[in-house]
Design a protein around this motif. Structure first.
Motif, mmCIF file in Angstrom:
data_model
loop_
_atom_site.group_PDB
_atom_site.id
_atom_site.type_symbol
_atom_site.label_atom_id
_atom_site.label_comp_id
_atom_site.label_asym_id
_atom_site.label_seq_id
_atom_site.Cartn_x
_atom_site.Cartn_y
_atom_site.Cartn_z
ATOM 1 N N PRO A 9 0.812 -1.236 0.000
ATOM 2 C CA PRO A 9 0.000 0.000 0.000
ATOM 3 C C PRO A 9 0.839 1.277 0.000
ATOM 4 C CG PRO A 9 -0.278 -1.265 2.042
ATOM 5 C CD PRO A 9 0.466 -2.125 1.096
ATOM 6 N N VAL A 10 2.003 1.236 0.644
ATOM 7 C CA VAL A 10 2.869 2.422 0.689
ATOM 8 C C VAL A 10 3.276 2.815 -0.734
ATOM 9 C CG1 VAL A 10 5.154 3.240 1.388
ATOM 10 C CG2 VAL A 10 3.720 2.021 3.017
ATOM 11 N N LYS A 11 3.726 1.816 -1.459
ATOM 12 C CA LYS A 11 4.180 2.057 -2.829
ATOM 13 C C LYS A 11 3.028 2.538 -3.705
ATOM 14 C CE LYS A 11 7.461 -0.224 -5.878
ATOM 15 N NZ LYS A 11 8.110 -1.487 -6.180
ATOM 16 N N THR A 12 1.869 1.902 -3.511
ATOM 17 C CA THR A 12 0.709 2.268 -4.323
ATOM 18 C C THR A 12 0.307 3.720 -4.081
ATOM 19 O OG1 THR A 12 -0.041 0.000 -4.076
ATOM 20 C CG2 THR A 12 -1.639 1.560 -4.941
ATOM 21 N N HIS A 13 0.192 4.097 -2.792
ATOM 22 C CA HIS A 13 -0.203 5.479 -2.479
ATOM 23 C C HIS A 13 0.830 6.471 -3.003
ATOM 24 C CE1 HIS A 13 -3.893 5.080 -0.285
ATOM 25 N NE2 HIS A 13 -3.393 4.170 0.522
ATOM 26 N N LEU A 14 2.107 6.099 -2.863
ATOM 27 C CA LEU A 14 3.165 6.998 -3.357
ATOM 28 C C LEU A 14 3.007 7.220 -4.848
ATOM 29 C CD1 LEU A 14 6.592 6.070 -1.732
ATOM 30 C CD2 LEU A 14 5.563 8.324 -1.862
ATOM 31 N N GLN A 15 2.788 6.133 -5.572
ATOM 32 C CA GLN A 15 2.732 6.233 -7.019
ATOM 33 C C GLN A 15 1.447 6.902 -7.507
ATOM 34 O OE1 GLN A 15 3.643 2.270 -8.341
ATOM 35 N NE2 GLN A 15 5.833 2.545 -7.970
ATOM 36 N N VAL A 16 0.346 6.630 -6.826
ATOM 37 C CA VAL A 16 -0.907 7.301 -7.203
ATOM 38 C C VAL A 16 -0.766 8.811 -6.939
ATOM 39 C CG1 VAL A 16 -3.376 7.515 -6.687
ATOM 40 C CG2 VAL A 16 -2.354 5.264 -6.853
ATOM 41 N N GLY A 17 -0.113 9.137 -5.833
ATOM 42 C CA GLY A 17 0.139 10.555 -5.518
ATOM 43 C C GLY A 17 0.975 11.215 -6.590
ATOM 44 N N VAL A 18 1.988 10.528 -7.044
ATOM 45 C CA VAL A 18 2.852 11.081 -8.099
ATOM 46 C C VAL A 18 2.052 11.271 -9.383
ATOM 47 C CG1 VAL A 18 4.826 10.574 -9.596
ATOM 48 C CG2 VAL A 18 5.012 10.200 -7.141
ATOM 49 N N TRP A 19 1.226 10.278 -9.693
ATOM 50 C CA TRP A 19 0.377 10.390 -10.891
ATOM 51 C C TRP A 19 -0.546 11.610 -10.762
ATOM 52 C CZ3 TRP A 19 -4.928 10.451 -11.247
ATOM 53 C CH2 TRP A 19 -5.442 10.433 -12.549
ATOM 54 N N ASP B 52 -1.700 17.558 -12.143
ATOM 55 C CA ASP B 52 -2.053 18.811 -11.476
ATOM 56 C C ASP B 52 -3.183 18.646 -10.446
ATOM 57 O OD1 ASP B 52 -1.112 21.372 -11.257
ATOM 58 O OD2 ASP B 52 -2.702 22.244 -12.471
ATOM 59 N N LEU B 53 -3.327 17.433 -9.905
ATOM 60 C CA LEU B 53 -4.341 17.196 -8.869
ATOM 61 C C LEU B 53 -3.609 17.148 -7.523
ATOM 62 C CD1 LEU B 53 -6.188 14.339 -10.799
ATOM 63 C CD2 LEU B 53 -7.046 16.658 -10.485
ATOM 64 N N TRP B 54 -3.194 18.290 -7.054
ATOM 65 C CA TRP B 54 -2.304 18.342 -5.890
ATOM 66 C C TRP B 54 -2.995 17.954 -4.587
ATOM 67 C CZ3 TRP B 54 2.840 18.541 -6.297
ATOM 68 C CH2 TRP B 54 3.364 18.901 -7.532
ATOM 69 N N GLU B 55 -4.299 18.271 -4.471
ATOM 70 C CA GLU B 55 -5.024 17.888 -3.242
ATOM 71 C C GLU B 55 -5.091 16.370 -3.129
ATOM 72 O OE1 GLU B 55 -5.983 19.760 -0.811
ATOM 73 O OE2 GLU B 55 -5.503 21.674 -1.777
ATOM 74 N N GLU B 56 -5.356 15.752 -4.264
ATOM 75 C CA GLU B 56 -5.412 14.293 -4.336
ATOM 76 C C GLU B 56 -4.044 13.701 -3.963
ATOM 77 O OE1 GLU B 56 -8.177 12.691 -5.179
ATOM 78 O OE2 GLU B 56 -7.422 10.642 -5.350
ATOM 79 N N ALA B 57 -3.012 14.324 -4.508
ATOM 80 C CA ALA B 57 -1.647 13.853 -4.241
ATOM 81 C C ALA B 57 -1.337 13.958 -2.745
ATOM 82 C CB ALA B 57 -0.660 14.678 -5.050
ATOM 83 N N ILE B 58 -1.707 15.080 -2.142
ATOM 84 C CA ILE B 58 -1.458 15.270 -0.706
ATOM 85 C C ILE B 58 -2.166 14.186 0.107
ATOM 86 C CG2 ILE B 58 -1.973 16.804 1.272
ATOM 87 C CD1 ILE B 58 -1.372 19.168 -0.614
#
Lengths: 127, 229
Positions: free
Chosen positions: A28-38, A43-49
């Motif tokens: 899950p750590v890797k997944t959240h990191l990568q989804v955040g980067v995507w 330009d979806l910075w709130e989602e990334a945060i």
């Protein structure tokens, strides 16, 4: 003979599938990191945060999440928060040149930013 | 070990190595280019209302109403950029000015100001300066000073504006910034209005960058995974 050969091939293929799926398994750590980067790339910075904060909930010592949150806060203009995140990331990964670069750029920007009192002088050109 | 089992074993080992190699070799960091706020995190748009007051004029050329020109100019420009409510109010500047004293600002602006107060002082002067000219003058009726540069007159205009962005309720100065712009014109009779509008645009550009947090493209690194993952 053929039966034994077929059995051997089947065992091999099964083993490959198991090993490859273990290799491709995303924690899950890797997944959240990568989804955040995507999200940040789109330009979806709130989602990334949101995703990088999730990473920190699971793994508070994630230097990548701290660094990425720093970038996101910087993007939002929250420089103090960004500075804290970069510093925390660098504390967790002291030799990471990418974090160092981000921190250096932010510090330069903060240095050149106007304080409560400042003065600018420039000269206009001859008409 | 039989040859075919050897082959299968080799195939498995190669597949596993390839799979782990691709995950290891994938880039740890990703460089992104995005627009980042460049100057400050103070955004005027975060405040619902702004009151622009008259400026305290310290110096101005005769016949040129610096205060009125500044008010007219900044009201028009702010209306275009600022999304909140913009009003104008005249204040009476006291003899003694204590710029750093919140009580001074509180007394000056009072409690009736609706929103942040943008105020300041301004000075605009024009002077003639002599300089060595770049033109090649030729005397046609005498042998002396042929081709030598002569003294020429230039108009040097200087506009100094000091802005204060004040919260009137407690007299807190949120932003204090001074700009000094100069312009040298070959036309030694350059009207004050022309010099003023050239200079005030420079002031506006810099000040608005600050108030509206202009964004510029910059590069940062996002980390795709932690190094030990």
């Amino acid at each position: 003979m053929n039966t034994r050969r077929g059995f051997g091939v089947r065992v091999g293929v099964t083993l490959i599938i198991i090993l490859v799926s273990f290799g491709c398994h995303q924690n899950p750590v890797k997944t959240h990191l990568q989804v955040g980067v995507w999200a940040a790339q789109n330009d979806l910075w709130e989602e990334a945060i949101f995703h990088w904060q999730k990473v920190l909930e699971i793994k508070p010592e994630s230097a990548a999440a701290h660094n990425n949150l720093g970038v996101a806060y910087e993007k939002k203009g929250l420089w103090e928060e960004a500075l804290k995140e970069y510093e925390q990331a660098l504390k967790l990964a002291p030799k990471n040149t990418h974090i160092e670069s981000n921190l250096k750029k932010l510090k330069e920007k903060m240095k050149s930013a106007p304080q409560t009192e400042s003065k600018e002088k420039t000269s206009g050109k001859d008409s | 070990m039989r040859p075919r089992f050897k082959l299968i074993f080799l195939f498995i080992v190669l597949s596993c190595s390839l799979s782990s190699l691709t995950s290891c070799l994938s880039e740890n960091a990703l460089k992104i280019k995005a627009d980042f706020p460049r100057y400050t995190n103070l955004k005027l748009d975060d405040f619902p209302a702004v009151v622009l007051t008259n400026f305290l004029v310290e110096q101005s050329p005769p016949g040129f109403d610096l205060n009125q020109e500044l008010i007219t100019y900044f009201l028009a420009e702010l209306k275009q950029k600022y999304r909140g409510q913009l009003t104008q109010k005249n204040i009476v500047w006291p003899e003694e000015k204590k710029w750093d004293d919140p009580q001074f600002w509180h007394n000056l602006l009072g409690n009736d100001s609706q929103g942040l107060v943008l105020t300041g002082t301004a000075s605009f002067k024009q002077e003639l300066r002599k300089t060595l000219g770049s033109k090649d003058y030729r005397e046609i009726d005498g042998p002396f000073r042929l081709g030598q540069p002569s003294l020429e007159e230039r108009t040097v205009s200087t506009l100094t504006v000091r802005f204060f962005l004040v919260r009137p309720e407690d007299g807190q100065v949120l932003l204090k910034k001074e700009y000094k712009e100069t312009r040298t014109a070959e036309n030694f009779r350059e009207p004050a209005g022309i010099a003023f509008f050239e200079l005030v645009q420079l002031v506006k550009t810099k000040f608005f960058n600050l108030l509206f947090a202009r964004e510029l493209p910059e590069e940062r690194y996002l980390l795709v995974r932690d190094s030990e993952q």
